[in-house]
Scaffold this active site. Structure first.
Site, short mmCIF file in Angstrom:
data_model
loop_
_atom_site.label_atom_id
_atom_site.label_comp_id
_atom_site.label_asym_id
_atom_site.label_seq_id
_atom_site.Cartn_x
_atom_site.Cartn_y
_atom_site.Cartn_z
CB ALA A 34 -0.98 -0.01 1.18
CG LEU A 35 4.49 0.54 -2.02
CD1 LEU A 35 5.52 0.38 -3.14
CD2 LEU A 35 5.15 0.30 -0.67
CG HIS A 36 2.41 6.10 2.00
ND1 HIS A 36 3.64 6.52 2.46
CD2 HIS A 36 1.93 5.26 2.96
CE1 HIS A 36 3.87 6.00 3.65
NE2 HIS A 36 2.85 5.21 3.97
CG HIS A 39 5.85 2.89 1.76
ND1 HIS A 39 4.51 3.05 1.69
CD2 HIS A 39 6.09 2.13 2.86
CE1 HIS A 39 3.92 2.43 2.70
NE2 HIS A 39 4.86 1.86 3.43
CD GLU A 150 14.31 10.38 11.43
OE1 GLU A 150 13.55 11.39 11.36
OE2 GLU A 150 15.54 10.45 11.58
CE LYS A 151 3.16 7.12 10.57
NZ LYS A 151 2.91 5.76 10.95
CG ASP A 152 6.66 2.93 11.50
OD1 ASP A 152 5.60 2.76 12.10
OD2 ASP A 152 6.71 3.19 10.29
CB ILE A 178 7.03 11.61 3.58
CG1 ILE A 178 8.48 11.25 3.23
CG2 ILE A 178 6.37 12.44 2.48
CD1 ILE A 178 9.41 12.44 3.03
CB SER A 188 -0.47 1.57 4.60
OG SER A 188 0.83 1.63 4.06
P1 AMP Z 1 5.11 -0.15 6.47
O1 AMP Z 1 4.74 -0.54 5.07
O2 AMP Z 1 4.10 0.71 7.13
O3 AMP Z 1 5.59 -1.30 7.29
O4 AMP Z 1 6.36 0.80 6.31
C1 AMP Z 1 7.50 0.41 5.59
C2 AMP Z 1 8.60 1.42 5.82
O5 AMP Z 1 8.16 2.71 5.37
C3 AMP Z 1 8.98 1.58 7.30
O6 AMP Z 1 10.38 1.72 7.40
C4 AMP Z 1 8.25 2.82 7.68
O7 AMP Z 1 8.85 3.50 8.76
C5 AMP Z 1 8.37 3.64 6.41
N1 AMP Z 1 7.35 4.68 6.38
C6 AMP Z 1 6.01 4.51 6.58
N2 AMP Z 1 5.40 5.71 6.53
C7 AMP Z 1 6.36 6.64 6.31
C8 AMP Z 1 6.36 8.07 6.19
N3 AMP Z 1 5.23 8.76 6.29
N4 AMP Z 1 7.54 8.69 5.97
C9 AMP Z 1 8.70 7.98 5.89
N5 AMP Z 1 8.76 6.65 6.00
C10 AMP Z 1 7.61 5.98 6.22
#
Ligand code: AMP
Length: 284
Positions: A34-36, A39, A150-152, A178, A188
């Site tokens: 569910a890339l944004h 990602h 850094e979001k997580d 972001i 996502s």
């Molecule tokens: P996820 O798909 O949510 O597991 O996220 C995958 C990677 O994308 C992880 O390293 C998250 O920290 C990073 N990520 C998620 N949302 C953001 C964001 N808004 N800005 C920067 N990195 C993000």
């Protein structure tokens, strides 16, 4: 051109082996799809730092403590591949559950300490699931660099500790959060919010910014929490799992920002759990 979608460890291994033999460097961006644009910012950084880039998409059942959350998690593989096309990544690795956790799978990677707090305290087993799958992805991709948001922030620190402790030769690169134009951190899970809930959710970042500014001026978090929480409730937020200031490196709880610190929040909006964190300016 869309990147090759790789579904098995064997195919992935054949690719990475040939890259290694050619002296290339490998960057991996682990995601749950569910890339944004958050990602995609990691993908852009990976392209700058490594000659080959693998994006992984795996909705990891082991890191979901709530079966409904796992069932509802958005899955948009086709759209994800389309979004990645303009970055010319070298592979999109989309393993299924049996590739990751074959019959008889019995190993768990658990990072102590850092995982006792924040999301670790609210989501039993979550970080074990993260550490286990990420260590597998590091080994499967034999990446030189791995990119995390850094979001997580807690996840980023847990993954750094895990890679160091297990001597996995990967450099973990943290990338800034972001945000949408109104300040909401891209996630996502934002897709699960109604228009009305989505509009209200931006108050989280506003409240965090105001609170962090006052902390930077020397205020104590105990003196700011009631006002911050009341503002969140007024904006329609439900349960507040935490609103805490912690040190940057060890995630120790602190009251005043006299060392590098971040403000962390996890809050519920219309049944969706949103997390965010921001740097707190150091108080003089
Ligand atoms: P996820 O798909 O949510 O597991 O996220 C995958 C990677 O994308 C992880 O390293 C998250 O920290 C990073 N990520 C998620 N949302 C953001 C964001 N808004 N800005 C920067 N990195 C993000």
């Amino acid at each position: 051109m869309t990147a090759p979608i790789v579904r098995t460890r064997a195919e992935l291994r054949a690719m990475t082996r040939s890259w290694r033999q050619a002296g290339e460097t490998i960057g991996v961006v682990p995601t749950m799809g569910a890339l944004h644009d958050g990602h995609l910012s990691l993908v852009a950084r990976a392209k700058e730092m490594s000659t080959r880039v693998i994006v992984t998409i795996f909705v990891n059942p082991k890191q979901f403590n709530n079966p409904d959350d796992l069932a509802n998690y958005p899955r948009t593989e086709h759209e994800d591949a389309r979004k990645l096309a303009r970055f010319a990544v070298d592979a999109i690795y989309v393993p299924d559950g049996a590739q990751m956790y074959p019959d008889g799978f019995a190993t768990n990677v658990s990072v102590a300490g850092l995982t006792d707090v924040l999301c670790g305290a609210h989501r039993a087993g979550h970080f074990d699931g993260v550490a286990t799958v990420v260590s597998k992805l590091f080994l499967q991709t034999s990446a030189d660099f791995a990119f995390f948001g850094e979001k997580d922030f807690q996840q980023l620190q847990v993954v750094r500790r895990m890679a160091r402790d297990l001597d996995i030769p990967v450099e973990v690169v943290g990338c800034p959060t972001i945000r949408e134009i109104d300040g909401l951190a891209m996630s996502s899970r934002n897709l699960l919010l109604s228009d009305q809930a989505r509009a209200r959710a931006a108050t989280l970042h506003e409240v965090m910014e105001e609170t962090a500014e006052k902390l930077g001026q020397g205020a104590l978090i105990t003196d700011l929490r009631a006002v911050a929480e009341a503002r969140l409730k007024a904006a329609g937020f439900g349960e507040i799992d935490y609103l805490e200031m912690r040190t940057h490196d060890t995630l120790a709880l602190i009251e005043a920002a006299r060392e590098p610190a971040r403000l962390f929040a996890a809050v519920w909006m219309a049944g969706v759990r949103l997390i965010d964190n921001i740097e707190v300016p150091e108080a003089r």
